[in-house]
Every structure is written in C-alpha cells, then in structure tokens.
Design an enzyme around this catalytic site. Structure first.
Site, PDB file in Angstrom:
ATOM      1  N   LYS A  11       0.847  -1.198   0.000  1.00 27.21           N
ATOM      2  CA  LYS A  11       0.000   0.000   0.000  1.00 27.21           C
ATOM      3  C   LYS A  11       0.880   1.245   0.000  1.00 27.21           C
ATOM      4  O   LYS A  11       1.506   1.593   0.999  1.00 27.21           O
ATOM      5  CB  LYS A  11      -0.930   0.053   1.214  1.00 27.21           C
ATOM      6  CG  LYS A  11      -2.056   1.053   0.961  1.00 27.21           C
ATOM      7  CD  LYS A  11      -2.582   1.776   2.168  1.00 27.21           C
ATOM      8  CE  LYS A  11      -1.759   2.874   2.723  1.00 27.21           C
ATOM      9  NZ  LYS A  11      -1.698   4.120   1.920  1.00 27.21           N
TER      10      LYS A  11
ATOM     11  N   GLY B 143       6.929   4.775   8.503  1.00 28.45           N
ATOM     12  CA  GLY B 143       6.131   5.983   8.664  1.00 28.45           C
ATOM     13  C   GLY B 143       6.287   6.552  10.059  1.00 28.45           C
ATOM     14  O   GLY B 143       7.354   6.429  10.676  1.00 28.45           O
ATOM     15  N   SER B 144       5.222   7.161  10.568  1.00 23.83           N
ATOM     16  CA  SER B 144       5.286   7.839  11.865  1.00 23.83           C
ATOM     17  C   SER B 144       5.152   6.848  13.023  1.00 23.83           C
ATOM     18  O   SER B 144       4.580   5.767  12.877  1.00 23.83           O
ATOM     19  CB  SER B 144       4.169   8.876  11.949  1.00 23.83           C
ATOM     20  OG  SER B 144       2.906   8.244  11.816  1.00 23.83           O
TER      21      SER B 144
ATOM     22  N   GLU C 188       3.266   7.293  15.569  1.00 22.69           N
ATOM     23  CA  GLU C 188       1.841   7.252  15.892  1.00 22.69           C
ATOM     24  C   GLU C 188       1.127   6.140  15.108  1.00 22.69           C
ATOM     25  O   GLU C 188       0.425   5.305  15.674  1.00 22.69           O
ATOM     26  CB  GLU C 188       1.301   8.640  15.509  1.00 22.69           C
ATOM     27  CG  GLU C 188      -0.112   8.920  15.787  1.00 22.69           C
ATOM     28  CD  GLU C 188      -0.556  10.198  15.038  1.00 22.69           C
ATOM     29  OE1 GLU C 188       0.209  10.743  14.210  1.00 22.69           O
ATOM     30  OE2 GLU C 188      -1.686  10.620  15.301  1.00 22.69           O
TER      31      GLU C 188
ATOM     32  N   GLY D 104       2.646   3.765  13.404  1.00 23.88           N
ATOM     33  CA  GLY D 104       3.356   2.512  13.673  1.00 23.88           C
ATOM     34  C   GLY D 104       2.738   1.760  14.853  1.00 23.88           C
ATOM     35  O   GLY D 104       2.543   0.542  14.800  1.00 23.88           O
TER      36      GLY D 104
ATOM     37  N   CYS E 227      13.849   9.605   6.684  1.00 22.81           N
ATOM     38  CA  CYS E 227      13.795   8.970   8.004  1.00 22.81           C
ATOM     39  C   CYS E 227      15.149   9.090   8.691  1.00 22.81           C
ATOM     40  O   CYS E 227      15.230   9.309   9.884  1.00 22.81           O
ATOM     41  CB  CYS E 227      13.374   7.519   7.886  1.00 22.81           C
ATOM     42  SG  CYS E 227      14.130   6.655   6.504  1.00 22.81           S
TER      43      CYS E 227
ATOM     44  N   GLU F 171      10.933  14.835  15.608  1.00 27.99           N
ATOM     45  CA  GLU F 171      11.227  14.755  14.177  1.00 27.99           C
ATOM     46  C   GLU F 171      10.423  15.833  13.451  1.00 27.99           C
ATOM     47  O   GLU F 171       9.201  15.864  13.524  1.00 27.99           O
ATOM     48  CB  GLU F 171      10.840  13.364  13.653  1.00 27.99           C
ATOM     49  CG  GLU F 171      11.215  13.142  12.216  1.00 27.99           C
ATOM     50  CD  GLU F 171      10.904  11.724  11.731  1.00 27.99           C
ATOM     51  OE1 GLU F 171       9.760  11.259  11.937  1.00 27.99           O
ATOM     52  OE2 GLU F 171      11.800  11.091  11.152  1.00 27.99           O
TER      53      GLU F 171
END
Ligand code: NAI
Ligand code: MG
Length: 487
Positions: free
Chosen positions: A180, A233-234, A236, A238, A289, A389
């Site tokens: 995705k 990804g973030s 949150e 994750g 990242c 970040e």
C-alpha cells in the site's frame, strides 16, 4: 526536463490485473512543486484489500510461484532490475513530479531501487539452512521457508526506493506481497507493480493497492490472512498498525524515523564534513527517516562549521523537482505547515535562526509547498526542535565540549536510527561508534549512496527489525527444524 502536464489515471494492481476500486472511488494526487493535479488514482476499499490479500495467498501457493526453482525467482528479480533501468528516466521524472524531489535525487532513487532487486536476485538461490549435530542416529536440519503473504505500508518520501527495499527481499524469499503506497505519492510504486508483471512475476505475487491510511492501510494491517507486515512511517501510525497485526500474531518490521545526530569534532576535515552534514539534512528537503537533523559540534569548531553551513544553505537553489534544483518542495501543504510550526516553536524556545526559517520570497514558487533551507543555532537538548522529528529542511545545532558530552547528547533522544561522526581521530570515531545507540553509524560519510547492502533499522523508538542487506531476509523467512531418527 519534461514539461508534460497531462493528468494521469491509475488503477489498482490485483491478481495481475489493473482494476478500479470496487466502489469506483478515486483520489487526487498533486505535484507539490506547483500544487497542480498530477493524477487521479483508484482508491482501494476494504474489499479491494481483502481481494488483494486473497490473490496473494493463492499466488503464494501456486505452481507458477511455489513450484519454480529459486534460481528462476532470482532471474525474475534480475529482470525487474533491468526493467527499472530501462525506464529510469521516465520513473525519475515521475518521482520528481509526484514527490517534488530534485531530478538527480530521483535518478539516484531509481538506480537504488534497481540495485535492491539486483542484490536480492543474487541471494534468491542461496537462502540456506543448517544441519545440527545432536548425536548418533539423528539427522537434524533446518529450512528457511518463505514467511507467506507480506503486507507492506510505505510512506511518500522515497516511494520507489522504500517500495523496492521491502518488495525485493520478500520476493527473493518466495513470499507474495500486497503493497500500500502513501496517498501523497503513490505513482512509482504502481510502476514497480507493472514492471514486475512485465518481468514474468506471476499474477497475484505482487499486488499494489493505493488508498487512504485509515481505510486501505488499516484493512491491510488487520487482515487475518497476512503473515508479516513491513511498515515505514510515523511512530503514531506505527503503534496503531503494530496493535492491529498483534491481534493476528503477525510479526512486524517497523521503521519509524529519527532525530539522527551528526557529531562533528574540531579535528575533522571541515570541507568534507560540512558538505556531508548539509546533504544529510537538506537531501529530499529533510523528509528522510535517516536525515541528520541534529548537528552536535565541538564548541571550538562551532564558528567555522556554522559559517560554512550558512554559506552553503544560502547558495542552495530551491525550485520544482523536474528543474533539478538543489532542493525541492515539501510534500504537502499540511507538512509545510508542520515544518513552519516547528520553526516558530524553536524561536519561542530561544533558538536562533541563522538562515532560512520561512517560505522563499520568489513569486514563481508561490503555488508550491516550498521552505528555505533552515539552520537553528543555540538549540538546547531539551527543546522540542531537538527532540522531535520535524521532517523538513531544518537543522538543529548544539555544541559539546568533549567525547563524553558528545556521546551523552547523541543518545539523548527517543530515537536511534543513524548517527554520523566526523573526525580524523580513530579513537574518537570508535569510542562514539561503540557508545551511540543507533542502528547505523557512519564515520566521515553519511548514508553511503542508498546503502542497499547495509543492514538498516532502529534502536529505541526508531523501530525494530532490519531492512536492507542480508539481514532483511530474516523478516521474510521462517525457520523450520526437521529432526529425523534413524536406526
Ligand atoms: P504516516 O505514518 O501517517 O503514513 C505512513 C503510511 O502509513 C502511509 O502509507 C499512510 O497511508 C499509512 N497510514 C496512515 N494511517 C494509517 C492507519 N490508520 N492504518 C494503516 N496505515 C496508515 O505519515 P505521514 O502522516 O505521511 O507523516 C507524518 C510524520 O510521520 C512526518 O512528519 C514524519 O515525522 C513521519 N514520517 C516518517 C517516515 C519515515 O521514513 N520513517 C516517512 C513518513 C513520515
Ligand atoms: Mg498520517
């Protein structure tokens, strides 16, 4: 440079076919350089994701995939690598339009994507087990079998690189994949799916389902028929997807970004160092990242390093990705506002803006999501701009006195992805390399051109599991032990 402005129309790739969403839904993808419409993309529904997972399951066990030799699998991956290289310029231009990054960065990303398939092509027929000596009358051996259906949720910052990074080892191991892409930049992940099909990868082995995170992403992470999940990804999101996967006892590889330090000692080669430090934060407009977003500089070198950094930042050309500037736009208005918000927070906390700190004044950039290369000095380690970040072209600068303090500051983070150490003194370099709690340490360099061969992943809240290099195969295989007693 391309001047094409046609709007593209994209489908899902499920079971080898290009299909629309089950409800006919689509979403718009914008070029962050201008805010103009780049593409209309089919928006996968929960049902579409279910179908993609089911098609991966069928393909996984099919004769066309499970029945071929590992060498043949390797040849397919080689053909994907070649397919990417054959379309390199088209893919690079598309990546620059979709993500906004400078063309030369996109060209590198495309070559790195090809390298992933090439690297893992070479290992497909070398995934070996052991024999284990447990005594007379026994034969014990291990097999490393494909873990099964791999679900992969990727971000918008390096779509073709991160797509290839997860898909190549999964296919090399004999898995089937449902990928995705991120809603902000799904285009080149779809092209990877097309190239895989054209390279003879059987239908259903590699499915691509662009869609929204909370719908398509959540449907994929919570699907009871996946066997493994790779997420970038973030923090949150994750946490959300790891909980969904946990409901089905599905293991996860988590890559959640960082606040990576570049530690600069006064004895370093300053020209080399400043070029490296600058590139580590401004590459991809800081939306990386592993961005080197904290500069820790020995106090007596602060003036010399900062002067050089300011000169470099001021000389950078900001502009549309396809015009190949030094730095492109931020991915979206929302992300631009986040970056702006952080600069404001930093100012409020007492940081000093040495250069940048705002959107460029050039009116020709007015409709894009641009931000100037920004240097924040006098950053104390407890400030939010030092801890969080930002994911933009903003470097936080802090000084230290000695090796002891450098190590302490480097480790004062919830993250632990990458660190750079710049010095001519091997003792300082190795002392820091042993003490900093991160997944990768670079000495007098940073990033190593994609680092396809080098294991990559986080300590602490940067995540767990390793991608890249041979280590990546651990996530896509599972070990079966066979114990035989003979007379
Ligand atoms: P995000 O974590 O929301 O998006 C990453 C991926 O997760 C996308 O494919 C998205 O569609 C998907 N997703 C979102 N919500 C989901 C859900 N509920 N269930 C399943 N999948 C879901 O990242 P976002 O919002 O684009 O960026 C926010 C911040 O995250 C950035 O400012 C940056 O700090 C960090 N980030 C870190 C990245 C990295 O490389 N580690 C990449 C992108 C963002
Ligand atoms: Mg999000």
């Amino acid at each position: 440079m391309t001047t094409t402005t046609e709007t593209l129309t994209e489908s899902l790739i499920i079971g080898g076919a290009r299909v629309g969403a089950s409800d006919g839904g689509t979403f718009d993808v914008f070029d962050p350089s201008s805010g103009s419409l780049l593409a209309t993309v089919a928006k996968a529904t929960k049902e579409d994701v279910k179908r993609a997972v089911a098609s991966a399951r069928t393909a996984l066990e099919s004769k066309a995939w499970a029945g071929i030799t590992p060498a043949e699998r390797g040849r397919m991956l080689q053909r994907i690598a070649q397919g990417i290289r054959d379309r390199a310029e088209e893919l690079a231009t598309l990546e620059s339009r979709d993500n906004g990054k400078p063309l030369r960065q996109s060209r590198t990303d495309v070559q790195v994507a090809a390298r992933y398939f090439e690297f893992f092509a070479g290992i497909a027929d070398k995934i070996m087990g052991h024999t284990i000596p447990i005594g007379p009358g026994y034969l014990d051996y291990t097999l490393r079998e494909p873990i099964g259906v791999s679900a992969q949720i990727i971000p918008w910052n390096y779509p073709i690189q991160i797509g290839a990074r997860g898909v190549a080892p999964a296919l090399a191991a004999g898995c089937a994949v449902v990928l995705k892409p991120a809603e902000d930049a799904p285009m080149t992940a779809l092209r990877l799916g097309e190239i895989a099909l054209a390279s003879g990868v059987p239908p259903g082995v590699f499915n691509v389902v662009p869609g929204m995170g909370p719908e398509a992403g959540a449907a994929l992470a919570s699907d009871p028929d996946i066997n493994q999940l790779t997420f970038t990804g973030s923090i949150e999101v994750g946490i959300l997807v790891a909980k969904m996967a946990a409901e089905n006892i599905v293991p996860v590889v988590m890559e959640l970004g960082g606040k990576s330090p570049n530690v600069v000692f006064a004895d370093a080669d300053l020209d080399l160092t400043v070029a490296g430090v600058s590139n580590a934060i401004f590459q991809n407009a800081g939306q990386t990242c592993s961005a080197g977003s904290r500069l820790l500089v020995e106090r007596k070198a602060h003036g010399a390093v900062v002067d050089r950094l300011v000169a470099r930042a001021k000389a950078m050309r900001v502009g549309p990705g396809v015009s190949d500037p030094d730095m492109g736009p931020i991915i979206s208005k929302r992300q631009l506002e986040t970056v702006e918000g952080y600069v404001k927070i930093g100012k409020g906390e007492g940081a000093e803006i040495l250069t940048g700190g705002m959107r460029p004044s050039d009116p020709s950039l007015g409709s894009g999501f641009y931000f100037e290369p920004t240097l924040l000095d006098r950053v104390a380690p407890d400030m939010r701009v030092s801890r969080e970040e930002i994911f933009g072209p903003v470097l936080a600068i802090t000084t230290f006195e000695d090796v002891e303090e450098a190590a302490e500051l480097a480790n004062r983070s919830q993250y632990g992805l990458v660190a750079g150490v710049w010095t001519r003194d091997v003792n300082k370099a190795l002392a820091l390399a042993s003490r900093i709690k991160v997944g990768q340490v670079y000495v007098n360099t940073y990033g190593a051109g994609g680092g396809v061969e080098l294991p990559f992943g986080g300590y602490k809240k940067s995540g767990y599991g390793r991608e890249k290099g041979l280590e990546a195969l651990a996530s896509y295989t599972q070990v079966k032990n066979v114990c035989v007693k003979f007379a």
